[in-house]
Write an enzyme that holds these catalytic residues in place. Structure first.
Site, mmCIF file in Angstrom:
data_model
loop_
_atom_site.group_PDB
_atom_site.id
_atom_site.type_symbol
_atom_site.label_atom_id
_atom_site.label_comp_id
_atom_site.label_asym_id
_atom_site.label_seq_id
_atom_site.Cartn_x
_atom_site.Cartn_y
_atom_site.Cartn_z
ATOM 1 N N ASP A 153 14.054 7.068 -33.486
ATOM 2 C CA ASP A 153 12.714 7.662 -33.450
ATOM 3 C C ASP A 153 12.596 8.555 -32.229
ATOM 4 O O ASP A 153 13.190 8.253 -31.191
ATOM 5 C CB ASP A 153 11.660 6.529 -33.368
ATOM 6 C CG ASP A 153 10.305 6.953 -33.910
ATOM 7 O OD1 ASP A 153 9.796 7.988 -33.466
ATOM 8 O OD2 ASP A 153 9.758 6.238 -34.769
ATOM 9 N N SER A 181 2.629 10.210 -52.390
ATOM 10 C CA SER A 181 1.822 10.476 -53.587
ATOM 11 C C SER A 181 1.241 11.881 -53.543
ATOM 12 O O SER A 181 0.780 12.393 -54.567
ATOM 13 C CB SER A 181 0.676 9.466 -53.671
ATOM 14 O OG SER A 181 -0.147 9.589 -52.527
ATOM 15 N N PHE A 209 4.018 3.526 -37.797
ATOM 16 C CA PHE A 209 3.206 2.503 -38.466
ATOM 17 C C PHE A 209 4.009 1.763 -39.547
ATOM 18 O O PHE A 209 4.304 0.563 -39.405
ATOM 19 C CB PHE A 209 1.959 3.188 -39.037
ATOM 20 C CG PHE A 209 1.265 2.421 -40.116
ATOM 21 C CD1 PHE A 209 0.876 1.107 -39.915
ATOM 22 C CD2 PHE A 209 1.000 3.013 -41.354
ATOM 23 C CE1 PHE A 209 0.247 0.378 -40.928
ATOM 24 C CE2 PHE A 209 0.369 2.302 -42.362
ATOM 25 C CZ PHE A 209 -0.003 0.986 -42.149
ATOM 26 N N ASP A 234 16.230 12.651 -32.358
ATOM 27 C CA ASP A 234 15.453 13.560 -33.203
ATOM 28 C C ASP A 234 16.188 13.829 -34.516
ATOM 29 O O ASP A 234 17.367 14.199 -34.506
ATOM 30 C CB ASP A 234 15.238 14.877 -32.426
ATOM 31 C CG ASP A 234 14.158 15.729 -33.051
ATOM 32 O OD1 ASP A 234 14.181 15.944 -34.291
ATOM 33 O OD2 ASP A 234 13.283 16.185 -32.306
ATOM 34 N N TYR A 265 2.657 19.775 -46.259
ATOM 35 C CA TYR A 265 3.184 18.411 -46.123
ATOM 36 C C TYR A 265 3.704 17.894 -47.463
ATOM 37 O O TYR A 265 4.812 17.360 -47.563
ATOM 38 C CB TYR A 265 2.082 17.478 -45.595
ATOM 39 C CG TYR A 265 2.435 16.003 -45.663
ATOM 40 C CD1 TYR A 265 3.346 15.445 -44.769
ATOM 41 C CD2 TYR A 265 1.855 15.163 -46.625
ATOM 42 C CE1 TYR A 265 3.678 14.095 -44.828
ATOM 43 C CE2 TYR A 265 2.182 13.819 -46.696
ATOM 44 C CZ TYR A 265 3.093 13.285 -45.789
ATOM 45 O OH TYR A 265 3.416 11.955 -45.858
ATOM 46 N N SER A 314 1.033 13.608 -42.380
ATOM 47 C CA SER A 314 -0.320 14.150 -42.500
ATOM 48 C C SER A 314 -0.373 15.590 -43.018
ATOM 49 O O SER A 314 0.335 16.484 -42.544
ATOM 50 C CB SER A 314 -1.135 13.994 -41.203
ATOM 51 O OG SER A 314 -1.561 15.197 -40.656
ATOM 52 N N GLY A 368 4.977 8.060 -33.366
ATOM 53 C CA GLY A 368 5.103 6.604 -33.213
ATOM 54 C C GLY A 368 5.090 6.209 -31.738
ATOM 55 O O GLY A 368 5.037 7.076 -30.867
HETATM 56 N N1 NAD Z 1 1.010 6.024 -44.203
HETATM 57 C C1 NAD Z 1 0.868 6.533 -45.417
HETATM 58 O O1 NAD Z 1 -0.141 6.330 -46.076
HETATM 59 C C2 NAD Z 1 1.974 7.356 -46.034
HETATM 60 C C3 NAD Z 1 1.767 7.883 -47.321
HETATM 61 C C4 NAD Z 1 2.789 8.628 -47.905
HETATM 62 C C5 NAD Z 1 3.987 8.804 -47.242
HETATM 63 N N2 NAD Z 1 4.142 8.305 -45.976
HETATM 64 C C6 NAD Z 1 5.429 8.513 -45.314
HETATM 65 O O2 NAD Z 1 5.820 7.287 -44.743
HETATM 66 C C7 NAD Z 1 6.546 7.501 -43.539
HETATM 67 C C8 NAD Z 1 5.938 6.714 -42.410
HETATM 68 O O3 NAD Z 1 4.615 7.197 -42.182
HETATM 69 P P1 NAD Z 1 3.631 6.494 -41.145
HETATM 70 O O4 NAD Z 1 2.298 6.481 -41.737
HETATM 71 O O5 NAD Z 1 4.229 5.230 -40.646
HETATM 72 O O6 NAD Z 1 3.596 7.590 -39.985
HETATM 73 P P2 NAD Z 1 3.998 7.438 -38.449
HETATM 74 O O7 NAD Z 1 3.657 8.745 -37.801
HETATM 75 O O8 NAD Z 1 3.401 6.228 -37.863
HETATM 76 O O9 NAD Z 1 5.576 7.281 -38.543
HETATM 77 C C9 NAD Z 1 6.487 8.367 -38.573
HETATM 78 C C10 NAD Z 1 7.529 8.107 -37.510
HETATM 79 O O10 NAD Z 1 8.500 9.167 -37.525
HETATM 80 C C11 NAD Z 1 8.783 9.525 -36.182
HETATM 81 N N3 NAD Z 1 9.258 10.914 -36.125
HETATM 82 C C12 NAD Z 1 8.526 12.040 -36.320
HETATM 83 N N4 NAD Z 1 9.281 13.115 -36.136
HETATM 84 C C13 NAD Z 1 10.530 12.670 -35.832
HETATM 85 C C14 NAD Z 1 11.750 13.317 -35.515
HETATM 86 N N5 NAD Z 1 11.843 14.657 -35.486
HETATM 87 N N6 NAD Z 1 12.822 12.565 -35.237
HETATM 88 C C15 NAD Z 1 12.748 11.199 -35.243
HETATM 89 N N7 NAD Z 1 11.612 10.535 -35.536
HETATM 90 C C16 NAD Z 1 10.523 11.260 -35.819
HETATM 91 C C17 NAD Z 1 7.450 9.367 -35.466
HETATM 92 O O11 NAD Z 1 7.570 9.288 -34.048
HETATM 93 C C18 NAD Z 1 6.934 8.086 -36.090
HETATM 94 O O12 NAD Z 1 7.362 6.935 -35.394
HETATM 95 C C19 NAD Z 1 6.544 9.018 -43.339
HETATM 96 O O13 NAD Z 1 7.748 9.524 -43.875
HETATM 97 C C20 NAD Z 1 5.371 9.497 -44.157
HETATM 98 O O14 NAD Z 1 5.525 10.828 -44.581
HETATM 99 C C21 NAD Z 1 3.164 7.582 -45.365
#
Ligand code: NAD
Length: 313
Positions: free
Chosen positions: A32, A120, A12, A55, A143, A80, A37
């Site tokens: 990725d 956060s 995302f 990975d 997490y 999450s 994703g």
């Molecule tokens: N969306 C939010 O509100 C939020 C809040 C705080 C932190 N974050 C952080 O922001 C980042 C993006 O989050 P998001 O909401 O877009 O989630 P998301 O799940 O859409 O994106 C995470 C991406 O990481 C990839 N991924 C997971 N494991 C992997 C691996 N082993 N190797 C390579 N790629 C891998 C997934 O396939 C995915 O495309 C994350 O680090 C998350 O912890 C997001």
């Protein structure tokens, strides 16, 4: 033209960042494993980016991904709280070991700066609101621990190895492309999807828990600033809007915008969830020049419209 790597670029937040970089005319590589994703998120950019299926837990693959890259946006993670409660070892391996691999590889490849997606959730249930970066972290879930450790590793890599890093603690980012149908989905896409299908949203707990909901354009804007601002290596910043909204208010707002009067259904609260969250964005304003560009209602409108268009199609 700078060369950027976006880990988690099919996710995302990552896919919006990739889009912004491509729009600026930069060279972009995405790394990725598509565990959460989807390549569909960057399909419209497929001729303009390099996409590596790999990975974060595999150092060799990460080393190849950072080769000849100037800047890294490290978004890849197993997100999450609930996922981490279900499988803390997997969250630990991806989020901590994966981040360490990324930092080692970036250091060795001479990357100019790594911008890290922190969370956060590191604040946990710290009673002080809004939350400023000076508060002690109190992670309340596996997490939150993993994201906080990643942030510590970033700071230490700046201090010990001279690799420039900047950590951005995101506060509940939302917007188009967020998955609405997983059991781990975030609340906004879940509510929109539920209302769209004429159903009542489920609220975990009494609904008076609150969050600082932040539209995706604000997070992208913050990342671009953090990548190039001077004198901030090793720093950590809150990225939110500084506005506290309860889940009950959110459900009401979305319901009103979608013209439905379906009433929420209440269930037990989730383990590991924090009660209140709201960012003090003063540091980001001062040192990054960050200002939220899209406030909650405008962001909800754009997100709802995106879901409506998709359901029409
Ligand atoms: N969306 C939010 O509100 C939020 C809040 C705080 C932190 N974050 C952080 O922001 C980042 C993006 O989050 P998001 O909401 O877009 O989630 P998301 O799940 O859409 O994106 C995470 C991406 O990481 C990839 N991924 C997971 N494991 C992997 C691996 N082993 N190797 C390579 N790629 C891998 C997934 O396939 C995915 O495309 C994350 O680090 C998350 O912890 C997001």
């Amino acid at each position: 033209m700078a060369h950027y790597l976006v880990t988690g670029g099919c996710g995302f937040v990552g896919s919006h960042l990739v889009e912004a970089l491509v729009e600026k005319g930069d060279r972009v590589r995405v790394f990725d494993n598509c565990s959460t994703g989807k390549t569909e998120n960057v399909a419209h950019l497929k001729n303009q980016i390099e996409l590596i299926d790999g990975d974060l837990r595999e150092l060799d693959a990460v080393q190849q991904a950072v080769a000849n890259v100037d800047y890294v946006f490290h978004q890849g993670a197993r997100p999450s709280v609930a996922r981490s409660v279900a499988d803390p070892i997997l969250s630990n391996n991806v989020n901590i070991n994966g981040t360490l691999n990324l930092l080692v590889a970036a250091r060795d490849a001479g990357v100019k700066r790594v911008v890290y997606a922190a969370s956060s959730s590191a604040y946990g249930n710290t009673p002080t609101l809004p939350r400023s970066e000076t508060l002690s972290p109190q992670p309340a879930s596996p997490y939150a621990i993993t994201k906080y450790v990643g942030e510590c590793y970033c700071r230490v890599f700046t201090q010990v190895f001279g690799l420039e890093t900047v950590a951005l603690r995101y506060f509940n980012i939302f917007g188009p492309r967020q998955n609405p149908t997983s059991q781990y989905s975030a609340v906004i896409p879940k509510f929109i999807h539920t209302y769209l299908h004429g159903n009542s949203p489920t609220i975990e707990g009494d609904g008076e828990q609150s969050r600082d909901f932040t539209y995706i354009a604000n997070a992208v804007h913050a990342n671009l600033l953090a990548c190039h601002a001077e004198g901030i290596a090793g720093e950590m910043f809150n990225i939110g809007c500084g506005q506290q909204t309860s889940i009950n208010t959110l459900a009401g707002l979305i319901g009103e915008m979608m013209e439905t009067d379906a009433k929420p259904v209440y269930t037990a609260s989730r383990p590991g969830d924090v009660r209140h969250s709201c960012a003090d964005i003063g540091k980001a304003q001062q040192l990054l020049g960050y200002e939220p560009k899209v406030e909650l209602k405008a962001g909800l409108r754009r997100t709802i419209d995106w879901f409506l268009q998709r359901s029409d199609a």
